[in-house]
Design an enzyme around this catalytic site. Structure first.
Site, PDB file in Angstrom:
ATOM      1  CG  ASN A 112      -1.885   1.128   1.273  1.00 18.75           C
ATOM      2  OD1 ASN A 112      -1.821   2.032   0.436  1.00 18.75           O
ATOM      3  ND2 ASN A 112      -2.772   1.118   2.244  1.00 18.75           N
ATOM      4  NE  ARG A 157      -6.313   1.652  -0.319  1.00 20.36           N
ATOM      5  CZ  ARG A 157      -6.325   2.901   0.077  1.00 20.36           C
ATOM      6  NH1 ARG A 157      -5.254   3.463   0.545  1.00 20.36           N
ATOM      7  NH2 ARG A 157      -7.445   3.590   0.033  1.00 20.36           N
ATOM      8  CG  HIS A 207     -13.243   3.455   3.303  1.00 18.62           C
ATOM      9  ND1 HIS A 207     -14.092   4.304   3.956  1.00 18.62           N
ATOM     10  CD2 HIS A 207     -11.992   3.810   3.651  1.00 18.62           C
ATOM     11  CE1 HIS A 207     -13.377   5.149   4.688  1.00 18.62           C
ATOM     12  NE2 HIS A 207     -12.101   4.865   4.511  1.00 18.62           N
ATOM     13  NE  ARG A 230     -11.095  12.595   3.597  1.00 19.51           N
ATOM     14  CZ  ARG A 230     -10.831  11.295   3.717  1.00 19.51           C
ATOM     15  NH1 ARG A 230     -11.761  10.464   4.193  1.00 19.51           N
ATOM     16  NH2 ARG A 230      -9.676  10.811   3.360  1.00 19.51           N
ATOM     17  CD  GLU A 260      -8.924  -1.110   3.949  1.00 23.30           C
ATOM     18  OE1 GLU A 260      -9.086  -0.346   3.004  1.00 23.30           O
ATOM     19  OE2 GLU A 260      -8.642  -0.705   5.098  1.00 23.30           O
TER      20      GLU A 260
END
Ligand code: ADP
Length: 398
Positions: A7, A91, A180, A241, A385
């Site tokens: 990643n 990823r 996601h 956010r 993940e």
């Protein structure tokens, strides 16, 4: 089969070496400050002390070379040679609308990742650098790209199109992509397996609540709707956010504060969310819960606003799916914050959804937290993940 999962971020690179015989993590680690002075690699092997390498990493290429060196290190390594690594799974943030699922990397795939630099300006260039570094360091080994946007590709146009002039969609592919995705794909599929949901009863709402948060609605593991949009800024109130706001707010603040849209977007991404609502106290829910319990009203406001938006989204998805068979909580908050889970689900007692307070004490592991008579099964299902990427890599290389 051993899979190296990568990643790559703009100045960091996370990795895991997973043995797919038993899906165990043989080693994992993090390269930090790539391209910046003071780079370091922290390599972790279960049952051993951390191995830290402080060496310059001017590029992702040197980072990958140091990772491979750590993996074969006589003392801290877990394989004798790089040849033992069978494939690499990456990823990749954005696959645009070209890739509806994970794919083996070839020149075309790299071209699409490059074409999506605009859509994922921070991540896609780094993801591509990670892929190219692995191709150079391990020539001939298969590389697989697992796109964060792939899960959202099964949305119908009425769910993914924004109600703005068509030319922006046709010219620039402006649409809801969702993020996601790897987590939502993993958690929705594992929820179906864990609860043994039969075909026809696989309506799942996944609440991935962490520093970044999103919720998806899916049927049989295929997304029907998802809360993030063209970028991860849309949807829920998050750590820093804002989530959904009236777009006119951007113009108003830019005009009055004499700042650019770019600056405003940085504010919406990095200085908003629960961090802003708590009066810049913290974006971490543990700090907010503590402050709120001590009477800090802004911290309480931040937690209430977060919960309110989660409730509205779950409620919306219950409508979209015409009910649900399971609701799964994942992510740092979803997996650990029992009080937040209970407070969210309290709003759905009208629909016969009931949480068992005892069962809901669980943290960080799989568990059913609803009562036996609850109309919808509510569970905690930690996301993974890296494992999802490794499984996709096996699927596409065997
Ligand atoms: P990311 O989106 O960066 O992957 P995570 O999924 O790791 O984030 O979630 C991190 C967040 O989870 C932290 O900011 C914190 O707010 C929250 N969190 C972690 N542990 C707990 C806990 N025990 N109680 C409440 N919140 C927690």
């Amino acid at each position: 089969m051993k899979v190296l999962v990568i990643n790559a971020g703009s100045s960091s690179l996370k990795y895991q070496l997973i043995d797919m015989e038993d899906e165990s993590v043989r080693a994992k680690g993090l390269c930090e400050r790539i391209g910046i002075e003071g780079s370091r690699l922290t390599h972790k092997v279960p049952g051993k002390e951390d191995f830290v390498v402080e060496e310059p990493m001017p590029t992702h290429q040197t980072a990958i070379e140091l990772v491979l060196r750590a993996l074969i290190d006589p003392e801290h390594g877990v394989v004798k040679s790089v040849d033992e690594i069978d494939a690499i799974g990456h990823r990749v943030l954005h696959g645009g609308s070209t890739y509806t699922e994970s794919t083996r990397v070839n020149e075309d795939v790299k071209k699409v990742i490059r074409e999506c630099f605009d859509l994922g300006p921070l991540h896609n260039p780094a993801n591509l650098m990670g892929i190219e570094a692995c191709e150079k360091a391990m020539p001939g080994k298969p590389n697989v790209a697992v796109f964060d946007t792939a899960f959202g590709m099964s949305l119908k146009p009425f769910a993914y199109r924004y109600a703005i002039p068509e030319e922006y969609y046709t010219k620039y592919k402006i649409r809801r992509y969702g993020f996601h995705g790897t987590s939502h794909m993993y958690v929705s599929a594992e929820t179906i397996k864990y609860l043994n949901l039969p075909e026809g009863h696989q309506r799942v709402i996944v609440c991935h609540l962490g520093n970044g948060s999103s919720i998806s609605a899916s049927i049989g593991g295929k997304a029907v709707d998802t809360s993030m949009g063209l970028t991860p800024l849309e949807g829920l109130v998050m750590g820093t956010r804002s989530g959904d706001i009236d777009p006119a707010v951007v113009q108003f603040i830019c005009d009055h504060e004499h700042i650019s849209v770019d600056e405003m977007l940085t504010i919406l991404n990095k200085k908003s969310g629960v961090y802003a609502l708590s009066g810049n106290l913290s974006s971490d829910f543990r700090d907010l819960a503590k402050a709120s319990s001590e009477g800090n009203e802004k911290a309480t406001l931040a937690l209430d606003a977060f919960r309110h938006k989660v409730v509205k989204t779950i409620g919306g998805y219950l409508g979209v799916l015409n009910g649900a068979d399971a609701i799964a909580f994942a992510g740092g908050i979803g997996e650990n914050d029992a009080e937040m889970r209970a407070d969210i689900m309290k709003q759905f007692t009208y629909a016969g959804i009931r949480i068992d307070p005892e069962a809901n004490r669980v943290r960080g592991k799989r568990a059913v937290i609803s009562t036996p008579d609850s109309t919808v099964k509510v569970i905690v299902l930690p996301t993974n993940e890296e494992l999802a990427i490794a499984r996709e890599t096996v699927r596409l290389t065997q």
